[in-house]
Design a protein around this motif. Structure first.
Motif, PDB file in Angstrom:
ATOM      1  N   PHE A 142      35.591  38.859  42.232  1.00 29.98           N
ATOM      2  CA  PHE A 142      35.333  37.448  42.021  1.00 29.98           C
ATOM      3  C   PHE A 142      35.723  37.026  40.601  1.00 29.98           C
ATOM      4  O   PHE A 142      36.361  35.999  40.395  1.00 29.98           O
ATOM      5  CB  PHE A 142      33.853  37.146  42.285  1.00 29.98           C
ATOM      6  N   LEU A 143      35.348  37.847  39.615  1.00 26.82           N
ATOM      7  CA  LEU A 143      35.692  37.537  38.229  1.00 26.82           C
ATOM      8  C   LEU A 143      37.208  37.568  38.022  1.00 26.82           C
ATOM      9  O   LEU A 143      37.759  36.726  37.308  1.00 26.82           O
ATOM     10  CB  LEU A 143      34.998  38.513  37.280  1.00 26.82           C
ATOM     11  N   LEU A 144      37.862  38.522  38.625  1.00 23.14           N
ATOM     12  CA  LEU A 144      39.318  38.622  38.510  1.00 23.14           C
ATOM     13  C   LEU A 144      39.981  37.393  39.135  1.00 23.14           C
ATOM     14  O   LEU A 144      40.908  36.809  38.551  1.00 23.14           O
ATOM     15  CB  LEU A 144      39.825  39.892  39.161  1.00 23.14           C
ATOM     16  N   ALA A 145      39.511  37.010  40.317  1.00 19.56           N
ATOM     17  CA  ALA A 145      40.085  35.834  40.985  1.00 19.56           C
ATOM     18  C   ALA A 145      39.815  34.576  40.182  1.00 19.56           C
ATOM     19  O   ALA A 145      40.708  33.707  40.043  1.00 19.56           O
ATOM     20  CB  ALA A 145      39.494  35.705  42.392  1.00 19.56           C
ATOM     21  N   THR A 146      38.652  34.456  39.581  1.00 24.40           N
ATOM     22  CA  THR A 146      38.318  33.302  38.767  1.00 24.40           C
ATOM     23  C   THR A 146      39.198  33.280  37.512  1.00 24.40           C
ATOM     24  O   THR A 146      39.708  32.218  37.107  1.00 24.40           O
ATOM     25  CB  THR A 146      36.820  33.349  38.358  1.00 24.40           C
ATOM     26  N   ALA A 147      39.418  34.443  36.901  1.00 24.26           N
ATOM     27  CA  ALA A 147      40.248  34.491  35.705  1.00 24.26           C
ATOM     28  C   ALA A 147      41.690  34.104  36.032  1.00 24.26           C
ATOM     29  O   ALA A 147      42.345  33.405  35.250  1.00 24.26           O
ATOM     30  CB  ALA A 147      40.196  35.927  35.114  1.00 24.26           C
ATOM     31  N   LEU A 149      42.654  32.090  38.446  1.00 24.34           N
ATOM     32  CA  LEU A 149      42.690  30.649  38.692  1.00 24.34           C
ATOM     33  C   LEU A 149      42.604  29.859  37.396  1.00 24.34           C
ATOM     34  O   LEU A 149      43.263  28.834  37.228  1.00 24.34           O
ATOM     35  CB  LEU A 149      41.543  30.239  39.623  1.00 24.34           C
ATOM     36  N   VAL A 150      41.813  30.302  36.453  1.00 29.39           N
ATOM     37  CA  VAL A 150      41.671  29.600  35.196  1.00 29.39           C
ATOM     38  C   VAL A 150      42.997  29.728  34.414  1.00 29.39           C
ATOM     39  O   VAL A 150      43.440  28.798  33.761  1.00 29.39           O
ATOM     40  CB  VAL A 150      40.485  30.182  34.374  1.00 29.39           C
ATOM     41  N   TYR A 151      43.617  30.852  34.448  1.00 27.71           N
ATOM     42  CA  TYR A 151      44.864  31.078  33.724  1.00 27.71           C
ATOM     43  C   TYR A 151      45.971  30.205  34.306  1.00 27.71           C
ATOM     44  O   TYR A 151      46.811  29.711  33.573  1.00 27.71           O
ATOM     45  CB  TYR A 151      45.245  32.549  33.773  1.00 27.71           C
ATOM     46  N   VAL A 152      45.958  30.014  35.588  1.00 27.58           N
ATOM     47  CA  VAL A 152      47.026  29.273  36.213  1.00 27.58           C
ATOM     48  C   VAL A 152      46.700  27.811  36.029  1.00 27.58           C
ATOM     49  O   VAL A 152      47.219  26.935  35.568  1.00 27.58           O
ATOM     50  CB  VAL A 152      47.103  29.562  37.728  1.00 27.58           C
TER      51      VAL A 152
END
Length: 152
Positions: A142-147, A149-152
């Protein structure tokens, strides 16, 4: 036969040839055998409600017959008492054997149940570890997916 004698000093016999007079209450009477000291083996008619009615055997047994019958009666009573004592002893021994067998099988069952309980506890611990591992992995994903999305 005296009136002080009780029913334990007599036995009923079945013989249809003996039809006695009716009791004074006009009810049928039962042929019995006296086992008292005074009249051993002497047959008489009895009415359960009233007791002794009349003798079937008019003559009393002679001395040697009386002695023989009393000895036989006493021997039968002793043997009956011994048989009862032996039956009680056998019942007690059977109960002890059954208790011993139960304790033998129960002991192994208790050990088996303890082993099963330990296996269940180990399975619960393993399941808890797998669940924690899954939760940590899920949060990491979840944290990886959130990171991302935030980066993109």
């Amino acid at each position: 036969m005296s009136s002080t004698q009780n029913s334990s000093s007599a036995s009923v016999f079945d013989n249809s040839n003996y039809e006695g007079p009716p009791c004074h209450c006009s009810q049928p009477i039962i042929p019995c055998i006296s086992w008292t000291d005074e009249n051993p083996g002497r047959r008489y008619f009895n009415r359960e409600l009233h007791g002794f009615v009349v003798w079937i055997d008019k003559d009393r047994p002679c001395l040697w017959q009386k002695r023989s019958l009393l000895e036989a009666r006493d021997k039968i009573r002793r043997q009956s008492h011994e048989i009862k004592a032996l039956r009680d002893a056998v019942d007690k021994a059977n109960a002890q054997v059954a208790a011993l067998e139960l304790s033998r099988t129960t002991g192994s069952k208790i050990e088996f149940l303890k082993a099963v309980e330990e296996l269940l506890q180990q399975n619960v611990i393993d399941s808890d570890k797998k669940f924690r591992s899954f939760v940590v992995s899920s949060w990491g994903g979840f944290l990886l997916a959130t990171a991302v999305l935030v980066y993109v």
